[in-house]
Each structure stands twice: as C-alpha cells, then as structure tokens.
Write a protein that holds these residues in place. Structure first.
Motif, PDB file in Angstrom:
ATOM      1  N   HIS A  64      40.873  42.825  44.204  1.00 35.32           N
ATOM      2  CA  HIS A  64      42.014  43.120  45.066  1.00 35.32           C
ATOM      3  C   HIS A  64      42.365  41.901  45.923  1.00 35.32           C
ATOM      4  O   HIS A  64      43.537  41.512  46.056  1.00 35.32           O
ATOM      5  CB  HIS A  64      41.653  44.330  45.949  1.00 35.32           C
ATOM      6  N   ARG A  65      41.314  41.304  46.465  1.00 34.12           N
ATOM      7  CA  ARG A  65      41.515  40.116  47.310  1.00 34.12           C
ATOM      8  C   ARG A  65      42.208  39.001  46.520  1.00 34.12           C
ATOM      9  O   ARG A  65      43.150  38.369  46.999  1.00 34.12           O
ATOM     10  CB  ARG A  65      40.138  39.652  47.835  1.00 34.12           C
ATOM     11  N   GLY A  70      47.457  36.038  45.492  1.00 37.87           N
ATOM     12  CA  GLY A  70      48.459  35.466  44.585  1.00 37.87           C
ATOM     13  C   GLY A  70      47.913  34.889  43.296  1.00 37.87           C
ATOM     14  O   GLY A  70      48.623  34.157  42.607  1.00 37.87           O
ATOM     15  N   ARG A  71      46.687  35.262  42.942  1.00 38.17           N
ATOM     16  CA  ARG A  71      46.104  34.694  41.711  1.00 38.17           C
ATOM     17  C   ARG A  71      46.484  35.575  40.508  1.00 38.17           C
ATOM     18  O   ARG A  71      45.621  36.096  39.808  1.00 38.17           O
ATOM     19  CB  ARG A  71      44.578  34.587  41.846  1.00 38.17           C
ATOM     20  N   ASN A  72      47.782  35.741  40.328  1.00 32.38           N
ATOM     21  CA  ASN A  72      48.255  36.721  39.350  1.00 32.38           C
ATOM     22  C   ASN A  72      48.981  36.123  38.152  1.00 32.38           C
ATOM     23  O   ASN A  72      49.550  36.855  37.346  1.00 32.38           O
ATOM     24  CB  ASN A  72      49.164  37.740  40.043  1.00 32.38           C
ATOM     25  N   GLN A  73      48.958  34.818  38.048  1.00 37.19           N
ATOM     26  CA  GLN A  73      49.637  34.206  36.905  1.00 37.19           C
ATOM     27  C   GLN A  73      48.602  33.838  35.826  1.00 37.19           C
ATOM     28  O   GLN A  73      47.411  33.991  36.021  1.00 37.19           O
ATOM     29  CB  GLN A  73      50.448  32.993  37.363  1.00 37.19           C
ATOM     30  N   TYR A  74      49.108  33.358  34.712  1.00 34.41           N
ATOM     31  CA  TYR A  74      48.228  33.060  33.579  1.00 34.41           C
ATOM     32  C   TYR A  74      47.015  32.230  33.991  1.00 34.41           C
ATOM     33  O   TYR A  74      47.152  31.208  34.671  1.00 34.41           O
ATOM     34  CB  TYR A  74      48.975  32.238  32.522  1.00 34.41           C
ATOM     35  N   ALA A  75      45.879  32.664  33.516  1.00 35.67           N
ATOM     36  CA  ALA A  75      44.675  31.825  33.629  1.00 35.67           C
ATOM     37  C   ALA A  75      44.759  30.752  32.543  1.00 35.67           C
ATOM     38  O   ALA A  75      45.504  30.911  31.566  1.00 35.67           O
ATOM     39  CB  ALA A  75      43.437  32.683  33.418  1.00 35.67           C
ATOM     40  N   MET A  80      39.262  31.216  33.356  1.00 36.54           N
ATOM     41  CA  MET A  80      39.205  30.582  34.672  1.00 36.54           C
ATOM     42  C   MET A  80      37.971  29.675  34.760  1.00 36.54           C
ATOM     43  O   MET A  80      36.867  30.104  34.401  1.00 36.54           O
ATOM     44  CB  MET A  80      39.073  31.660  35.756  1.00 36.54           C
ATOM     45  N   PRO A  81      38.135  28.438  35.241  1.00 38.00           N
ATOM     46  CA  PRO A  81      36.975  27.541  35.330  1.00 38.00           C
ATOM     47  C   PRO A  81      35.830  28.133  36.139  1.00 38.00           C
ATOM     48  O   PRO A  81      34.665  27.924  35.799  1.00 38.00           O
ATOM     49  CB  PRO A  81      37.530  26.289  36.023  1.00 38.00           C
ATOM     50  N   GLU A  82      36.154  28.901  37.195  1.00 46.89           N
ATOM     51  CA  GLU A  82      35.087  29.508  38.021  1.00 46.89           C
ATOM     52  C   GLU A  82      34.227  30.441  37.183  1.00 46.89           C
ATOM     53  O   GLU A  82      33.001  30.465  37.295  1.00 46.89           O
ATOM     54  CB  GLU A  82      35.686  30.322  39.179  1.00 46.89           C
ATOM     55  N   LEU A  83      34.887  31.231  36.320  1.00 47.43           N
ATOM     56  CA  LEU A  83      34.129  32.191  35.520  1.00 47.43           C
ATOM     57  C   LEU A  83      33.359  31.464  34.414  1.00 47.43           C
ATOM     58  O   LEU A  83      32.199  31.783  34.140  1.00 47.43           O
ATOM     59  CB  LEU A  83      35.063  33.261  34.920  1.00 47.43           C
ATOM     60  N   ARG A  84      33.988  30.484  33.813  1.00 54.29           N
ATOM     61  CA  ARG A  84      33.284  29.734  32.760  1.00 54.29           C
ATOM     62  C   ARG A  84      32.030  29.069  33.342  1.00 54.29           C
ATOM     63  O   ARG A  84      30.968  29.071  32.715  1.00 54.29           O
ATOM     64  CB  ARG A  84      34.215  28.701  32.129  1.00 54.29           C
ATOM     65  N   ALA A  85      32.153  28.549  34.561  1.00 51.43           N
ATOM     66  CA  ALA A  85      30.985  27.903  35.185  1.00 51.43           C
ATOM     67  C   ALA A  85      29.894  28.935  35.455  1.00 51.43           C
ATOM     68  O   ALA A  85      28.699  28.677  35.230  1.00 51.43           O
ATOM     69  CB  ALA A  85      31.402  27.215  36.484  1.00 51.43           C
ATOM     70  N   ALA A  86      30.293  30.115  35.918  1.00 48.88           N
ATOM     71  CA  ALA A  86      29.292  31.159  36.209  1.00 48.88           C
ATOM     72  C   ALA A  86      28.590  31.597  34.923  1.00 48.88           C
ATOM     73  O   ALA A  86      27.378  31.838  34.902  1.00 48.88           O
ATOM     74  CB  ALA A  86      29.970  32.352  36.895  1.00 48.88           C
ATOM     75  N   ALA A 282      43.772  37.510  34.847  1.00 48.82           N
ATOM     76  CA  ALA A 282      43.264  36.465  35.741  1.00 48.82           C
ATOM     77  C   ALA A 282      42.459  36.998  36.940  1.00 48.82           C
ATOM     78  O   ALA A 282      41.354  36.506  37.203  1.00 48.82           O
ATOM     79  CB  ALA A 282      44.425  35.590  36.211  1.00 48.82           C
ATOM     80  N   PRO A 283      42.975  37.983  37.709  1.00 49.16           N
ATOM     81  CA  PRO A 283      42.201  38.392  38.885  1.00 49.16           C
ATOM     82  C   PRO A 283      40.822  38.951  38.545  1.00 49.16           C
ATOM     83  O   PRO A 283      39.865  38.754  39.304  1.00 49.16           O
ATOM     84  CB  PRO A 283      43.073  39.466  39.558  1.00 49.16           C
ATOM     85  N   SER A 284      40.694  39.630  37.398  1.00 51.58           N
ATOM     86  CA  SER A 284      39.347  40.130  37.033  1.00 51.58           C
ATOM     87  C   SER A 284      38.404  38.977  36.795  1.00 51.58           C
ATOM     88  O   SER A 284      37.209  39.062  37.091  1.00 51.58           O
ATOM     89  CB  SER A 284      39.322  40.973  35.759  1.00 51.58           C
ATOM     90  N   GLN A 285      38.909  37.901  36.224  1.00 53.12           N
ATOM     91  CA  GLN A 285      38.027  36.752  35.953  1.00 53.12           C
ATOM     92  C   GLN A 285      37.491  36.164  37.257  1.00 53.12           C
ATOM     93  O   GLN A 285      36.311  35.827  37.352  1.00 53.12           O
ATOM     94  CB  GLN A 285      38.792  35.664  35.194  1.00 53.12           C
TER      95      GLN A 285
END
Ligand code: PMP
Ligand code: GLN
Length: 400
Positions: A64-65, A70-75, A80-86, A282-285
């Motif tokens: 939700h945050r 506003g992180r609602n456009q195409y990943a 997302m680099p943050e998720l790939r790193a995790a 994107a937001p789920s990632q």
C-alpha cells in the motif's frame, strides 16, 4: 423511481469459424474442476493447493505504501532491482551460489509463467522433454504448445523416488530438457543430494537444459533440508530454477515468482519473457523485496507446515486411509482402497459430494491415467478447517 437495470445475461455468441482445436483432448485443469465442485457441494476444499488463512499484514502495508508513493508504473523487464537483489541474497545464503542481479535473475508472474516461458525459450518443435510422472499439470501442455514431445519417467508408488537408470535410457539426441520438481507436487517426495549427482552424470557432456521447479523449497520436513539445484554448481550452470512467492508467503493469488540461472540461459529466457508478460506487478515486487529482508519469514515455514502436517495426519490416523510419507510441500497423499474400489476420479467426486471433503485424484497427473487409488489432501489450512475435515473423514468405514 426504481429503474430496472438491463439484464447482464445474454445468449452465448455463435461463431462462423469451424474451430480446429489445437488441443482437442484437453479438459479444464483439475484444480479448477475440484474447487468448483467443492463450492457447488459446500464441501471443505482440501483439493486445490492454497492457504485458507491470511498473509502477513506487514506485506499489505508495504504494498500500500509503495502504491501511495507512486510506484505504479512498469517495473524493469527483468524485475525491480530491489527484489532481484533480495532474491540473489537469499539464494546465496541458503544454497551458496551468488547469481548476478542484472543478468541471472528474472521476476515472473508466478511459477506457471516461469515454467511456460522457460519451455518456450528452449524447446523447439520435435524436441523431447523428460518429465516425471505423476507430473504437475502445467508442464506437458506447455511442452506440447511449443511443439515439443513429453517423455515420461516414473516416480513409482509408494515412495515416488526417481529411477535414474530409467531416465538415462530415456535420453536421446532429441532430449532438450529435463524437468525436475522437488519438493514434489503431488507426492510430497524429495530429491536428495545423491539424486543431484545422478542427474549431473546423465546430463554431463550434453546440451540438455534442466528446469527445476522448486516452488516448495521452504517446505521441507527432513534434514538436511532442500536439495536445490542452485547448491550444485555443475547443475546450476545448466539450469533454470523456479520459485514462487505464492507458496512461501501465503499469497497464491498474487501470482509472483522468479527464476535464477546462468546469464546465457537467462538471456534466452528473457527473450520470451519480454513478449510473454513483459514485466510483473510493480508494487508487489517492492513490498516483497522489503518483506524478504527478514529471513525468519521463509525459514520458519517448514516448522509452520510440519505442525499442520502432523495435526492432519493425527486426525486421519484412525481412519481407513493409508497415509503415505509427506517429506515436503503442503500435500498429503492417502491410499483409499480399504474404503472404496472406485477409480480415483470417481472417488474424489464421491468424497466431495457425499463426505463433504474435496480432494485431488492423483491419476490426473499421469498421461495414461495410471491409478494407484491415491488422493491428495492440501493441509495448508487453519486448525478449524482441518478439524472439520477430520470429523467428516473419521466417519468413513473400511469396506467389509
Ligand atoms: N509448480 C508446482 C509444483 C506447483 O505446485 C505450483 C502451484 N501450486 C506451481 C508450479 C505454480 O505456481 P504459481 O502459482 O506461482 O504459478
Ligand atoms: N499448484 C496448486 C495445486 O497443486 C494449484 C495451482 C492451480 O490451481 N493451478 O493445487
């Protein structure tokens, strides 16, 4: 004044086209069939594999945050680099192989899309793909969609162990891929270290790609834990390894997962991925990238499900079902020949209608409908659901 709304019902539309089905024999997936039957009959649904409990509020708050930020456009296409790193960090910590964040990990719309995309990327018309029966239901249709041919090895009742000598004999110059799945759906069996050695021997010196479906990687009940292909450097260098956040964080409806593999294979995977799905919600990632930082969330999963497995097995202990070993996953197989001599599909329908507990017949995972009179229960349920199902199942009596 009350205004009548136009009816939404309409007559099914005719088409002038004579449909030449690509899959004339294909029905609807058993998971849809049994969940629908369960709903129609008001049965407790232990068929399709999904939790009946809520996921963690922290995950929803994070998503939700990110939406509000506003992180609602195409990943990016690969995720997302943050998720790939995790993901890379997790895989490295657990299995010792550090994949490259840019070129060796891709976020997918669940494991189903990952598997389909990997098959489409590597399998050409006429290629053979070795799969193990009982085989998860999406593999063979994906192979056939791209013109490949599924070749069946057997995991035999009641232990469902791979027979590597049989696999060796099934390999031909046309073998393009071998698909393995551990922990295994529907049997709950595991691939262990010695299996990886045998598999490595078989593929050594060939161009066979291994596709490893490890969506239940965190639900392993036996030491030394999950034998990931990522932990076997030789196999990792020719494999695409698939996982799913749906299983790990109780969010099967989010349809989000990932693949890891060597850059050269991942480049091919992405050629298909970019035009198959392009990119994932994107937001789920972003939420998952944050959520993964606390490793106890995935590390605690085996104990969490062990408790459910043991509780469910205890509930069924005094019934005429014969429970098979469950070494991983959230599925319990049971043999029912002391209760009925019906074929398993009919038995599953009877259970749903008459007993009020929906199950999956295991013969659907065999090309020839091979039937060992075994059904699959999903125990990813709250204690109340399992107790209610147990009460119904304990009414069943052995045949005379
Ligand atoms: N592979 C196996 C063995 C599964 O059990 C499932 C789903 N239950 C999938 C793949 C698909 O996972 P997803 O829902 O992430 O597409
Ligand atoms: N994989 C889940 C199961 O085995 C279901 C997934 C689906 O419904 N396609 O029950």
């Amino acid at each position: 004044m009350i205004v009548a709304l136009p009816s939404r019902s309409r007559v099914i539309m005719d088409t002038a086209i004579a449909v030449d089905s690509r899959f004339p024999a294909m029905g609807t997936t058993i998971f849809t069939v049994m969940s629908r039957m369960a709903a129609e009959c008001g049965a407790i649904n232990l068929s399709q594999g999904f939790p009946d409990f809520q996921a963690d509020r922290a995950l929803f708050d994070a998503m939700h945050r990110h939406m509000l930020a506003g992180r609602n456009q195409y990943a990016p296409m690969a995720g997302m680099p943050e998720l790939r790193a995790a993901i890379v960090d997790k895989v490295s910590t657990l299995y010792g192989t550090r994949f490259d964040v840019d070129s060796e990990v891709t976020v997918t719309a669940g494991a189903t899309q990952a598997i389909f995309t990997a098959i489409a990327a590597f399998v050409r018309p006429g290629d053979e793909v070795i799969v193990f029966e009982p085989v998860y239901d999406s593999y063979v249709p994906a192979i056939e969609t791209v013109g490949g041919k599924a070749v069946f090895a057997q995991l035999r009742f009641p232990d469902y162990r791979p027979d590597w000598e049989q696999v060796r004999q099934l390999v031909t110059p046309k073998t393009r891929m071998i698909i393995v799945n551990s922990p295994h759906n529907p049997t709950g069996s595991l691939i262990v270290a010695v299996d990886l050695e045998k598999l490595a021997e078989i593929v050594r010196g060939t161009n066979i790609v291994v596709l490893s479906d490890e969506v239940y990687e965190h639900i392993v009940f036996e030491a030394p834990g999950h034998a990931s292909l990522c932990a076997h450097p030789e196999l990792a260098s020719r494999s695409i390894v698939v996982s799913s956040f749906g299983k790990t964080y109780h969010i099967t409806g989010w349809k989000i997962g990932y693949v890891v593999g060597p850059a050269a294979l991942m480049a091919e995977f992405r050629k298909v991925h970019q035009f198959n799905v392009f990119t994932v919600h994107a937001p789920s990632q972003l939420a998952l990238a944050e959520y993964m930082q606390d490793a106890s969330r995935h590390l605690a999963l085996a104990d969490f499900y062990r408790e459910k497995r043991d509780a469910f097995r205890a509930l069924l202990a005094d019934t005429p079902f014969e429970l098979l070993p469950c070494r991983g996953t959230y599925f319990q197989l049971a043999r029912y020949d002391r209760i009925s001599d019906l074929p398993d599909r009919e038995f599953a329908a009877w259970m749903t209608r008459e007993v009020g507990v929906a199950v999956i017949p295991v013969s659907v995972f065999y090309a020839d409908g091979h039937d060992d009179r075994v059904v699959r229960f999903c125990f990813a349920k709250v204690p109340e659901t399992l107790a209610a199902a147990g009460a119904r199942l304990r009414q069943l009596r052995a045949r005379d």
